[in-house]
Design a protein around this motif. Structure first.
Motif, short mmCIF file in Angstrom:
data_model
loop_
_atom_site.label_atom_id
_atom_site.label_comp_id
_atom_site.label_asym_id
_atom_site.label_seq_id
_atom_site.Cartn_x
_atom_site.Cartn_y
_atom_site.Cartn_z
N TYR A 1 81.71 -15.34 -95.95
CA TYR A 1 81.26 -15.61 -94.59
C TYR A 1 81.49 -14.39 -93.71
N ALA A 2 82.68 -13.83 -93.82
CA ALA A 2 83.00 -12.67 -92.99
C ALA A 2 82.08 -11.51 -93.31
N THR B 1 79.00 -11.73 -94.41
CA THR B 1 77.69 -12.01 -93.81
C THR B 1 77.66 -11.58 -92.35
N MET B 2 78.72 -11.94 -91.63
CA MET B 2 78.77 -11.60 -90.22
C MET B 2 78.73 -10.09 -90.03
N ALA B 3 79.53 -9.41 -90.83
CA ALA B 3 79.60 -7.96 -90.67
C ALA B 3 78.26 -7.32 -90.98
N ALA C 1 75.34 -8.72 -90.79
CA ALA C 1 74.40 -9.07 -89.73
C ALA C 1 74.58 -8.14 -88.54
N PHE C 2 75.84 -7.85 -88.21
CA PHE C 2 76.08 -6.94 -87.09
C PHE C 2 75.51 -5.56 -87.38
N LEU D 1 71.79 -5.61 -86.98
CA LEU D 1 71.37 -5.67 -85.57
C LEU D 1 71.55 -4.31 -84.90
N PHE E 1 88.54 -13.21 -86.81
CA PHE E 1 87.63 -12.12 -87.14
C PHE E 1 86.58 -11.95 -86.04
N PHE F 1 75.81 -16.19 -88.14
CA PHE F 1 77.29 -16.24 -87.93
C PHE F 1 77.78 -17.68 -88.02
N GLN G 1 78.25 -19.67 -90.87
CA GLN G 1 78.59 -20.28 -92.15
C GLN G 1 79.88 -21.09 -92.15
#
Lengths: 642, 479
Positions: A622-623, A625-627, A629-630, A633, B166, B224, B226
């Motif tokens: 999950y983390a 994915t977020m990174a 995505a950032f 962007l 995070f 963001f 998940q």
């Protein structure tokens, strides 16, 4: 009191909700109390509101009660507002009054029904929709009511849905009405395009600015509105559903398919009279269609064997009169006839229901006869109402029908007048045929049924008596000749005043001699019709059979309703069914749509499984994915242009 | 000693909630086991008192040296949060009894979380916003793991905490960059610097993106999101209900303040970012919901998609769009917490039965509640005359007005997809016979009260939304 308008409309809806949701578990008396209580209270409030309206000065009798803004979207502003003026007031009283009586009657009529709570729920829902239609202050609310009554009509025609005939009749009524409704929808859209509003006041006050009298636009709008009216009010060419609608329980036939719903088209024409008066072509169409329907349906009524079907065709025919009146600009006469017709036709239907109830469900008049001695109350009320519909002085139908005929004659539509007068004679003939076959002569009742014959309980005969009384005196509201005595004219007049030039041109001031002459003539025609019926069906039944034999061809044609149903079936239904099956079903539906739908569904289901797999449950994924995505962007901004 | 003049009026609801939360904590020490039934009602009293304060605010103004806004916008959100918290408390009363978590702390945490949300909605300074966010988040971490005996609950709390930390990193870093480029932490100051000064646009933009990531995490915007299904599924049902409504609205309030008001004038088309996020959020939320067999998890994905719809209004970036977002979150609060309330009932003790299949035959065992549930899911699906339709309608309207036709198209397609899984509830409830014999379910007073309020909201806003629309529109006037 104007503030209570919403309550008049809402009470039946609440009744429908209570019985619909909880009726199954409620004891019988409670269901009755809810159904009758809500309509009775609604009627009482309607009377109060009406009295208040009458107390207002004659030229200011308008109550516009805005409840709230309903839709605000761009240019479209629609409020929920109720409009009470003499026109809607009259209809409101008829709907709640006759509706309440029919609710009372239904308590007796439906006493053996297993799902009576459902029946009453539908009936209440109908009352709500009809009141919405009548009291709604803009076209959209009228449309909601319009659709609502259509739905209830469908539900109630097919109430006994285990019987194929009932289910099919319900479907037919719905489809026929849809065709008309389509016209109505188009008319509403056109009105919105032209006026930018759907509020009655807004539309009617701008009618003369935004529309050219006799122009294409107003003609189109009115023709489309009239198309809607022909569906709901069973006029040529969309009338064929109404006779079939007799498959519904008899109180339904009385309330919806005689007294109230089918007059919605007339109400719509009266309400939009300003527009219609600006479209002479449409007016001619309305008058001609109305007249044609009147005579056409009357002739079909001549040979029907089913008592309810006779009444159904007579309803179609009487509605034709009302439209003819609208078409010649005699809106008051149309409204007058709506009122008297509600009384006597509701009474006739309920009377026939009383007969059918007693006969154990038999509707064929050839198996009746001599019922007079078994059910005197039903007989006398039925007879009074028949006199009223035949147009015999001094019963209600005499005055209203005479006014329509006089206005038609006075406005120069001589041909229409001749046809309509003949149709009046035919009406008298077939209605008395029904009376003689049912109540007089020799009994043709089956032996088993014979000893079950009984007068109906009071809860059923009391509404009959009240309606018969109204059918007797209702006409006095519109006494012609004497200027001040025509209460209804003075009351309704101001509503139509704005568009009255048309009517005033021709009609209005015909002389006393002429008026009396016309009255005498129509009375004479009616009596001739009755006398003929007496001769053929009581005095000398053999003559009727001889006549029938010598004109076998015509008899077969008319008995089979001019084969219109067959014609429609051949012209429209079959080709549509065929095209539907061969093209729409086999190709469009199965191959294209099903393929598309199933394809889309399995596509999304597939995607869904992928999405599920992405949902690994691990925090580091999950983390990450977020990174990512950032980074995407930010990268898009830094390198991908701006 | 000189006391500084404190504008208590601006923070009265927050103070009231804090006082009641402390009362609850104290009461926990003294109350015996059987006295704990008073907890939910005490918490509810706190909500009511705070609502009374929130309902009658002073003239719109900015207090605490421009860091704290007391305007109609804040008021709207405060009342909405209090509504959500009140409903949550009502559906928690019976649940917390059953699960033996009827402690003062549970309700105190709910109230503290609400205070956090209020601070977020009122904050007109990034530091204040961050404080509110942290207060909210920490309360939520604890609430998510409140049913300590259930492994899922622990898992939810831990995941939420780690990922939340995070995300907070992104947020703080973003704030730091924005401060670096404009020299301000206050939103007005930033706005002025962006429109008049010459900030470092690269820093500002990267900062804004970082901010968006942090906020996107909280509002569960794809990608963001998940954590959402796992956390929502593991948390106690009332907590899930709570998390899905109020906190999201609070984050949206922050997004509106920051993006519509503060960095709005930067030379980057930030609505494009939101548009992308909105489309992804709606689509992924809806599509993932399609195959779920667990009702709680399905509602979690559904809440993701709803946040997506709300973001459509944000992307429209016009007055109509923003007031539509406000209305949307209000409607969502009404309908979603009600639906979760029924889910909590059906799930029974220990949350053993949260599958869709557990709704089988619900209409036969509890016809009244089944009707309510049907109305609520119809509303969630956006079927008129329920409020869900009106809310969607105004959102879509605003996007049409902004000329964002693609966005409208995506939203409409998504609504159509959504109908499928919402209607599955009705299929299970009405069209299948109950498979096994279970003891009958009986709704508690609290649940019934919550459902009445939900129903009122859903039908009232669906049939006659007028006054609420006006309220949402007025909320922008004193911006």
């Amino acid at each position: 009191m104007g503030g209570m308008l919403w309550l008049i409309v809402l009470l039946p809806l609440m009744g429908a909700a209570v019985n619909g949701f909880f009726g199954k578990n409620l004891p019988k008396p409670a269901v009755y109390a809810v159904a009758l209580g809500s309509t009775g209270l609604s009627f009482a409030l309607a009377v109060l509101a009406f009295m208040e309206l009458v107390a207002m000065p004659a030229d200011a009798r308008v109550v516009n009660n805005v409840i709230y803004d309903w839709i605000t979207a761009g240019d479209l502003n629609v409020a929920v507002n109720f409009l009470l003026d003499p026109l809607s007031g009259l209809w409101m009283l008829v709907v709640t009054g006759v509706g309440f009586l029919i609710h009372v009657y239904s308590v007796g009529y439906m006493s053996h029904d297993r799902t009576f709570w459902k029946f009453f729920s539908y009936l209440n829902l109908f009352m709500f929709s009809m009141l919405m239609l009548v009291l709604g202050g803009n076209f959209l609310l009228m449309f909601i009511g319009w659709e609502g009554v259509g739905l209830c009509s469908y539900l109630l025609i097919g109430y006994d849905y285990h019987r194929t005939a009932a289910a099919v009749a319900g479907k037919k009524a719905f489809v026929m009405n849809r065709i008309g409704d389509f016209g109505f929808i188009l008319a509403i859209m056109l009105i919105f395009v032209v006026f930018g509003t759907l509020d009655y006041h807004g539309v009617f006050s701008q009618a003369h600015e935004k529309l050219v009298a006799g122009g294409t636009v107003v003609t189109a709008i009115t023709l489309l509105l009239f198309l809607g009216a022909t569906g709901k009010s069973a006029q040529i060419p969309l009338y064929t559903w109404l006779p079939d609608a007799m498959e519904g329980p008899t109180p339904v036939s009385a309330l919806i398919h005689a007294a109230t719903m089918v007059t919605a088209g007339v109400y719509m024409l009266c309400r939009t009279s300003i527009l219609f008066n600006m479209a002479p072509f449409t007016m001619t169409v309305v008058a001609v269609i109305g007249c044609a329907t009147a005579v056409f349906a009357a002739t079909i009524g001549l040979f029907q064997k089913d008592i309810k079907r006779v009444l159904a065709y007579s309803t179609v025919s009487q509605l034709g009169y009302m439209f003819m009146a609208c078409g010649v600009g005699a809106y008051v006469a149309a409204a007058f006839h709506v009122m008297t017709h509600a009384f006597f036709k509701a009474c006739l239907f309920l009377g026939s229901g009383s007969v059918i109830h007693s006969m154990g469900g038999e509707q064929n008049m050839e198996k009746m006869g001599a019922l007079k001695k078994h059910m005197p109350q039903t007989y006398w009320t039925f007879l009074i109402s028949t006199l009223a519909i035949a147009g015999i002085f001094p019963f209600a139908g005499f005055f209203s029908k005479d006014e329509i005929l006089a206005e038609t004659f006075g406005s120069g539509h001589t041909a229409l007048w001749v046809i309509a007068t003949v149709a009046a004679g035919v009406t008298a003939f077939y209605m008395f045929r029904a009376v003689f076959l049912t109540f007089h002569g020799k009994s043709r009742v089956d032996h088993e049924v014979e000893h079950h014959l009984h007068e109906s309980p009071y809860v059923m005969t009391l509404p009959l008596i009240i309606l018969a009384f109204l059918a007797t005196v209702g006409g006095f509201l519109g006494i012609p000749i004497i200027e001040g005595a025509n209460v209804l004219h003075n009351f309704l007049g101001p509503v139509f005043a704005q568009g009255a030039e048309h009517a005033a041109e021709h009609g209005g001031g015909h002389s006393l001699e002429l008026e009396l002459g016309l009255m005498g003539l129509s009375l004479g025609v009616a009596i001739t019709g009755i006398a003929l019926a007496y001769y053929f069906f009581l005095k000398n039944p053999a003559a009727a059979e001889r006549m029938q034999k010598s004109y076998q061809g015509i008899h077969t044609l008319v008995f089979n309703k001019y084969y219109i149903d067959e014609l429609y079936d051949w012209l429209f239904t079959r080709p549509i069914v065929r095209a539907s099956r061969e093209i729409l079903h086999k190709i469009v539906d199965v191959q294209i749509i099903d393929g598309l739908v199933n394809g889309v569904a399995s596509f999304f289901m597939g995607l869904s499984s992928v999405a599920r797999r992405l949902q690994s449950g691990l925090i580091r994924d999950y983390a990450l994915t977020m990174a990512v995505a950032f980074v995407l962007l930010a990268g898009f901004y830094l390198w991908g242009g701006r | 000693m000189v006391l500084p003049i404190v504008d208590f009026g601006a923070v009265a609801p927050e103070l009231a909630l804090t006082v009641f939360a402390c009362l609850l904590l104290f009461a926990g020490v003294f109350l015996k086991e059987n006295g704990r039934a008073v907890n939910p009602w005490l918490a509810l009293a706190g909500v009511l008192v705070a609502s009374a304060y929130a309902a009658c605010p002073a003239e719109p103004h900015v207090s605490f040296s421009g860091m704290y806004a007391a305007d109609r916008f804040t008021q709207f959100f405060k009342l909405m949060f209090l509504l959500g918290t009140g409903l949550t408390i009502l559906i928690s009363a019976k649940y917390s009894d059953d699960e033996r978590i009827n402690h003062g702390e549970y309700y105190a945490l709910l109230l503290f979380a609400t205070v956090g949300m209020m601070i977020m909605a009122a904050g007109s300074d990034m530091i204040v916003i961050f404080l509110g966010l942290e207060l909210l988040s920490i309360s939520l971490y604890a609430l998510a793991g409140y049913t300590r005996m259930r492994a899922e609950s622990n898992e939810a709390a831990l995941k939420y905490f780690l990922l939340g930390g995070f995300a907070a990193g992104f947020l703080l870093y973003g704030m730091a960059l924005i401060y670096g480029s404009t020299g301000h932490t206050g939103l007005f100051g930033i706005a002025k610097a962006v429109s008049h000064g010459s900030p470092n646009y690269t820093l500002l933009t990267i900062g804004s993106i970082l901010l968006l990531v942090g906020l996107g995490f909280k509002v569960a915007a794809v990608p963001f999101h998940q954590w959402t299904p796992d956390v929502y599924q593991g948390s106690p049902v009332p907590v899930t209900a709570f998390m899905s409504a109020g906190p999201k609205a609070a984050v949206l309030a922050v997004m509106i303040r920051v993006f519509e008001q503060s960095v709005a004038f930067m030379n980057v088309d930030w609505t494009a970012w939101i548009t992308v996020l909105a489309v992804m959020t709606m689509t992924v939320g809806n599509i993932a919901a399609l195959v779920q067999t667990d009702a709680k998890r399905m509602l979690a994905f559904s809440s993701i998609s709803h946040a997506g719809y709300a973001m459509v209004g944000l992307a429209a970036a016009n007055k109509g769009g923003i007031s539509a977002v406000l209305l949307y979150m209000l409607v969502y609060t009404f309908m979603n917490i009600g639906a979760f309330g029924i889910l909590a009932l059906v799930a029974r003790k220990g949350e053993q039965r949260t599958r869709m299949a557990d709704f089988t035959g619900f209409a036969y065992t509890n016809p009244g509640l089944a009707v309510v549930m049907t109305i609520l899911v119809f509303s969630l699906a956006g079927i008129p005359p329920m409020a869900g339709f009106i809310a969607k309608f105004y959102i879509f309207m605003s996007a049409v007005e902004a000329g964002q036709y693609f966005l409208v198209f995506a939203a409409v397609v998504n609504s159509a997809i959504g109908i499928y899984y919402y209607l599955r509830f009705t299929v299970y409830m009405y069209m299948k016979d109950p498979a096994e014999q279970l003891p009958p379910l009986k709704a508690s007073v609290g649940l019934l009260l919550a459902l009445v309020i939900s129903l009122y909201g859903v039908l009232r806003l669906g049939v006659a939304p007028g006054p609420y629309l006006e309220m949402a529109a007025k909320a922008l006037l004193s911006f």
